[in-house]
Write an enzyme that holds these catalytic residues in place. Structure first.
Site, PDB file in Angstrom:
ATOM      1  N   TYR A 128      25.195 -12.279  41.901  1.00 43.56           N
ATOM      2  CA  TYR A 128      24.465 -11.630  40.653  1.00 43.56           C
ATOM      3  C   TYR A 128      25.198  -9.785  40.468  1.00 43.56           C
ATOM      4  O   TYR A 128      26.173  -9.782  39.554  1.00 43.56           O
ATOM      5  CB  TYR A 128      23.732 -10.950  41.685  1.00 43.56           C
ATOM      6  N   SER A 129      26.274  -9.640  41.352  1.00 40.61           N
ATOM      7  CA  SER A 129      26.510  -8.119  40.676  1.00 40.61           C
ATOM      8  C   SER A 129      28.408  -8.759  40.521  1.00 40.61           C
ATOM      9  O   SER A 129      28.483  -9.155  40.822  1.00 40.61           O
ATOM     10  CB  SER A 129      26.928  -7.011  42.516  1.00 40.61           C
ATOM     11  N   GLU A 244      13.959 -10.281  48.077  1.00 41.85           N
ATOM     12  CA  GLU A 244      15.537  -9.638  48.492  1.00 41.85           C
ATOM     13  C   GLU A 244      15.078  -7.717  49.379  1.00 41.85           C
ATOM     14  O   GLU A 244      15.554  -8.168  50.382  1.00 41.85           O
ATOM     15  CB  GLU A 244      16.818  -9.312  47.730  1.00 41.85           C
ATOM     16  N   GLU A 382      19.316   5.248  44.553  1.00 43.13           N
ATOM     17  CA  GLU A 382      19.136   6.055  43.255  1.00 43.13           C
ATOM     18  C   GLU A 382      18.231   5.114  42.132  1.00 43.13           C
ATOM     19  O   GLU A 382      17.698   6.677  41.623  1.00 43.13           O
ATOM     20  CB  GLU A 382      20.780   6.741  43.081  1.00 43.13           C
TER      21      GLU A 382
END
Length: 395
Positions: A128-129, A244, A382
């Site tokens: 993913y990242s 997840e 965040e």
């Protein structure tokens, strides 16, 4: 709302405890207590034991090899596993890809892939990242260009957890640049042995090798490896992230680590008295314990609502934030309590003249550093705060 467990659920808890007592090796428990890394064999052996009992694919329905548990039973199982220092179930194939295939995959994908996840034939990792696409995942750049019956993939993924053990990876790739960024993403399965796939280790601050970066150079995969529809991968991505974040609050883990902190505070002496009698330190422990108890009640309220068929809303984001903050706070207090004894190395790697440190000191620094990631993965805190704020603003 009933926050009490039923007699049947308490009987299930007793069954889980008995299974853990019979199947967890002392060596694996020792590694868990000392924050030592588990070997691939450790994890595979634990998966095999759970699979033999029918308890491995905890989120899968019975017809596909899962136990068919309720949300409450999954909570009890995960809590007791954490308290017993059982290895965490490697989630990528079992708790992420499995549910995705059950909802979005075709019959051929389900019949071929699901059994191989269960029996350990395939170890999946998550692509993913990217270096420029973490919390803003929709900005990913890895491209998959259609060429006949194949996709040609070029790009890079990072923070690929346990990728060094994996033979398969599921990836989000960009198949279109038209429209909104989310509209041109697809979900594709890739064999790690495919020519052009290169995995490089990322060494962590604690010296461990848990994550990796993966490079794709003209990697050709069959179009049949596409899950769902082309350019509709963002829907799948969001669905996978809900799995997840399952149990990401880590109530069981925090409960276990808080007990470890309390034990250490009674063993360690400061100024001629146990650290637990230091008013400032005792107040900090009490504060985190109160926060943990409040989170436990909120978690039980969500489970009670789940019994009635309600889906989690903002509570999941709240639990993610609070749970990770609590876990990091406990690790920080453990490290503070140990002081210089909080060695950055596992006990077996210490020189002989340094092995007189408290047993629970081994690996405390490694655990502290590693747990800094908790507020980032699974959707950074965040971002979760933004989600909560936007919803409150709309209200």
């Amino acid at each position: 709302m009933d926050l009490r467990f039923t007699p049947e659920e308490e009987a299930f808890r007793a069954d889980v405890k008995a299974f853990l007592a019979d199947n967890l090796s002392a060596e694996v428990v020792r590694k868990g207590r000392n924050s030592e890394g588990l070997t691939k064999q450790d994890m595979e052996d634990w998966h095999a034991a759970l699979n033999a009992r029918g308890w491995l694919a905890v989120t899968w329905p019975k017809e596909h090899g899962g136990p068919g548990w309720t949300a409450v039973e999954r909570h009890i199982f995960e809590e007791e596993c954490a308290l017993a220092y059982a290895p965490r179930i490697v989630p990528f194939g079992l708790n992420m890809l499995g549910p995705v295939l059950l909802k979005f995959g075709n019959d051929a994908q389900r019949s071929e892939i699901l059994p191989r996840i269960l029996d350990g034939s395939d170890w999946w990792c998550q692509g993913y990242s990217e270096p420029g696409a973490g919390s803003d995942l929709a900005s990913l750049k890895t491209r998959a260009v259609r060429d006949g019956d194949e996709y040609v993939i070029n790009g890079q993924k990072t923070w690929t957890t346990l990728g060094q053990h994996a033979n398969k990876i599921f990836c989000l790739v960009r198949t279109s640049t038209e429209g909104k960024p989310q509209e041109g993403i697809s979900f594709v399965l890739v064999d790690m042995d495919t020519p052009g796939v290169e995995l490089r280790p990322i060494k962590l601050l604690d010296g461990g090798h848990e994550v990796n970066e993966v490079f794709f150079t003209d990697v050709r995969v069959p179009v049949s490896n596409l899950v769902g529809e082309e350019n509709k991968g963002w829907t799948i991505a969001k669905y996978l992230l809900t799995h997840e974040r399952t149990n990401i609050a880590g109530v069981g883990t925090s409960t276990r680590d808080l007990e470890k902190l309390k034990s250490l505070s009674q063993q360690l002496v400061r100024g001629g008295r146990p650290l637990s009698q230091d008013l400032l330190f005792a107040a900090e422990m009490l504060e985190v314990e109160i926060d943990l108890e409040a989170m436990r009640v909120m978690n039980l309220a969500m489970l009670s609502a789940a019994k009635e068929g309600a889906a989690p809303g903002l509570q999941s984001s709240m639990l993610k934030i609070k749970g990770t903050v609590i876990r990091q706070r406990i690790q920080s207090l453990i490290k503070t309590a140990l002081g210089a004894a909080a060695t950055p190395f596992p006990a077996h790697e210490l020189p002989d003249n340094a092995r007189s440190v408290p047993e629970d000191a081994a690996g405390a620094t490694a655990a502290y550093f590693n747990n800094r990631k908790l507020s980032i993965f699974g959707g950074s805190n965040e971002i979760q705060r933004n989600i909560i704020a936007k919803d409150m603003f709309r209200s």
